[in-house]
Design a protein around this motif. Structure first.
Motif, PDB file in Angstrom:
ATOM      1  N   ILE A 225     -28.930 -30.024  -3.525  1.00  0.00           N
ATOM      2  CA  ILE A 225     -30.476 -30.207  -4.111  1.00  0.00           C
ATOM      3  C   ILE A 225     -31.405 -31.020  -3.054  1.00  0.00           C
ATOM      4  O   ILE A 225     -31.504 -31.756  -2.995  1.00  0.00           O
ATOM      5  CB  ILE A 225     -30.747 -30.702  -5.378  1.00  0.00           C
TER       6      ILE A 225
ATOM      7  N   ASP B 280     -36.274 -34.586  -8.185  1.00  0.00           N
ATOM      8  CA  ASP B 280     -35.453 -33.404  -7.468  1.00  0.00           C
ATOM      9  C   ASP B 280     -36.230 -32.170  -7.984  1.00  0.00           C
ATOM     10  O   ASP B 280     -35.928 -31.494  -9.404  1.00  0.00           O
ATOM     11  CB  ASP B 280     -33.947 -33.690  -7.390  1.00  0.00           C
TER      12      ASP B 280
ATOM     13  N   LYS C 257     -34.330 -28.548  -8.758  1.00  0.00           N
ATOM     14  CA  LYS C 257     -32.857 -28.218  -9.463  1.00  0.00           C
ATOM     15  C   LYS C 257     -33.014 -26.929  -9.348  1.00  0.00           C
ATOM     16  O   LYS C 257     -34.320 -26.321  -9.628  1.00  0.00           O
ATOM     17  CB  LYS C 257     -32.906 -28.520 -10.660  1.00  0.00           C
TER      18      LYS C 257
END
Length: 575
Positions: free
Chosen positions: A240, A257, A259
């Motif tokens: 990720i 993050d 994703k």
């Protein structure tokens, strides 16, 4: 895949009138060039590593009873050496130097200092980081080996606007039950940042992350001085990308993050002119091949654009840069079942692919980094592997802005001559430059900047002011071109438009403006041509080229289109 690879040798320089700007430096064992910059004298400098090994034991070395003692005896005698290569405008190698440290190191990045020296950074063989200051001749001024007590790794070096140098990498966590969590680390691997002065003084160093495995990949500086870090998080087999924003002093602002449904690898972050950031990623497709994925994000973690470029083979952009007109160029690697090539790709500001080229042989080749040069050419570095060889070689190429390989010339029509001709043009048109009629760029292009020389909306017929200027302009330029005719290939006259005319929809507007821009070019060419004598007309018939760019090269000022200045013609002398 398409293969093109020329090794510049003494023999080819003696017999070829022109050859591609491609240099392969072959040293024993694996070696590579991993970063590139442009020097103040317009040459290119690249850094990477070569290998140095002992050939055998000497009598004084004694007899060793175990392998560890023997390896310890070689600790100052073999290993990776930081290597710098400086290349001139004619693909001549002006300087090559290896920097040997007590803890052997590989260089991963380079930036220029204010006095035309270098700051080089990389890894040592024992898991430390190293920063080295070099003068203009690559003599070592200082070096600092630093990091944590753990296994550290560097990814990139970034020059900040305040003159500081930021090191981006990672550090393996190692802590005891009683140790300080934030000193020992936060997870398996953590993002590691360190800021240095140009004199090699560490200003601060910090770790960031979570309980997961994270690595620092690259960084870019925002207009407000904050820094955006591109990182990589690994959770088991899941990959990720992550972005981290810190202040100029290293305090964390946020960590986010990115994703997705597929494993994604982070490669590069680039600050764009509008203070947003482009991210170069690669993402596995259903055929388990990596595909280029490009994101545009802002300072508030918003994803403004997400584009995947799908191909039939693995493609990765390891480095990206932005041209002044907003186009983006990237280099990396493209792989099929049998080999890999260096990949060059040109994209518009919305990440639409405009062109791509593959360069290499029938073995392992790749580009790792690029630099847009002062004349809009591109320097790129990486590795080349000879046929039937398992060892990589250092590789440097120069590309034109259209991604075609730049040429070097035996007859002297090279960058050295470009510098001379540029200086002559500046002198020839010094009055027009002083009165702000025109500007001349180092790539020998001439832009008209007087508002009296622009076209009105939708018009292409020359005004009396434009005709008067073109008469005086051609009286100076054409004798200059005749005098140096053996060096010149083309005088290109390009028409341009703004974007407000003929725009009932985009497609119709583009075609209408293409026609209008070509008419502006034709009006200019025909007027210059018709006022010449017969001899000059014959000369111009072999030199003139007309083109129309529609509104693709609009003049942008402070992120907005200057419509008046966009309605113009421009000239470019091509060697």
């Amino acid at each position: 895949m398409r293969y093109l690879l020329i090794i510049i040798t003494l023999i080819s320089s003696l017999y070829a009138k022109e050859a591609p700007f491609s240099i392969i430096i072959d040293e024993p064992f694996n070696n590579a060039l991993l970063d590139i910059t442009e020097d103040f004298d317009r040459s290119m400098s690249a850094v990477g590593f070569i290998k140095s090994y002992k050939n055998g034991l000497k009598e004084s070395d004694g007899i060793y009873t175990n392998a560890f003692d023997y390896l310890a005896s070689l600790s100052n005698s073999n290993g990776s050496l930081i290597h710098l290569v400086k290349v001139g405008s004619n693909a001549d190698i002006e300087l090559r130097k290896s920097i040997k440290l007590s803890q052997f190191a590989e260089a991963l990045g380079v930036v220029k200092t204010h006095d035309n020296g270098y700051i080089v950074a990389g890894n040592t063989i024992n898991g430390s980081l190293v920063i080295v200051g070099l003068d203009v001749n690559a003599n070592m001024i200082f070096h600092k080996i630093f990091g944590t007590p753990n296994q550290d790794k560097m990814s990139k070096i970034h020059l900040l606007r305040d003159g500081g140098v930021l090191i981006i990498g990672s550090s393996t966590t190692s802590r005891t039950d009683t140790g300080n969590l934030f000193q020992g680390g936060l997870g398996l691997n953590d993002i590691y940042l360190a800021k240095f002065s140009m004199r090699g003084e560490m200003l601060w160093s910090k770790k960031y992350g979570s309980a997961d495995d994270e690595n620092g990949v690259d960084a870019a500086e925002a207009e407000d001085g904050s820094i955006i870090i591109l990182g990589q998080k690994n959770i088991g087999r899941e990959k990720i990308p992550t972005i981290l924003r810190v202040t100029q002093h290293g305090e964390k602002i946020w960590l986010y993050d990115i994703k997705g449904e597929k494993n994604t690898t982070a490669h590069k972050i680039l600050k764009l002119r509008d203070n947003t950031f482009a991210l170069s990623l690669s993402q596995l497709n259903d055929m388990n091949k990596e595909q280029i994925r490009l994101l545009k994000v802002d300072l508030q973690q918003n994803i403004l654009l997400d584009k995947t470029i799908n191909t039939n083979y693995t493609s990765i952009l390891k480095d990206i840069k932005e041209f002044s007109d907003g186009k983006i160029v990237g280099v990396g690697v493209v792989e099929d079942q049998y080999n890999s090539d260096g990949l060059a790709m040109l994209l518009d500001s919305n990440f639409k692919m405009l062109a791509q080229e593959h360069y290499g042989s029938d073995s392992r080749d790749a580009f790792y980094a690029l630099k847009i040069l002062h004349n809009s050419q591109i320097g790129a570095v990486g590795i080349h592997t000879d046929k039937d060889s398992q060892e990589s070689n250092m590789w440097i190429v120069k590309l034109n802005s259209n991604l075609k390989m730049a040429q070097i010339f035996k007859n002297g029509a090279s960058k050295a001559n470009t510098n001379t001709l540029y200086a002559q043009l500046l002198e020839l048109f010094r009055d027009e430059i002083a009165t702000k009629k025109l500007i001349i760029k180092e790539d020998l292009s001439i832009e008209l900047i007087d508002s009296a020389l622009y076209f009105n909306v939708g018009e292409f017929v020359l005004t009396s002011n434009q005709k008067l200027f073109l008469e005086k302009f051609s009286l100076k330029l054409l004798p200059f071109l005749k005098k140096n005719k053996e060096l010149f290939k083309t005088l290109e006259v390009s028409g341009h438009t703004s974007s407000e005319w003929g725009m009932s929809d985009f497609s119709i507007g583009y075609i209408n403006n293409t026609e209008l821009s070509m008419k502006r070019s034709f009006s200019t060419i025909s007027y210059i041509f018709n006022i010449q004598n017969q001899e000059t007309k014959i000369f111009l018939s072999e030199l003139l080229k007309g083109s129309g760019f529609s509104f693709s090269k609009r003049v942008i000022v402070e992120n907005r289109e200057d419509k008046e200045r966009s309605r113009r013609v421009s000239f470019r002398i091509i060697l």
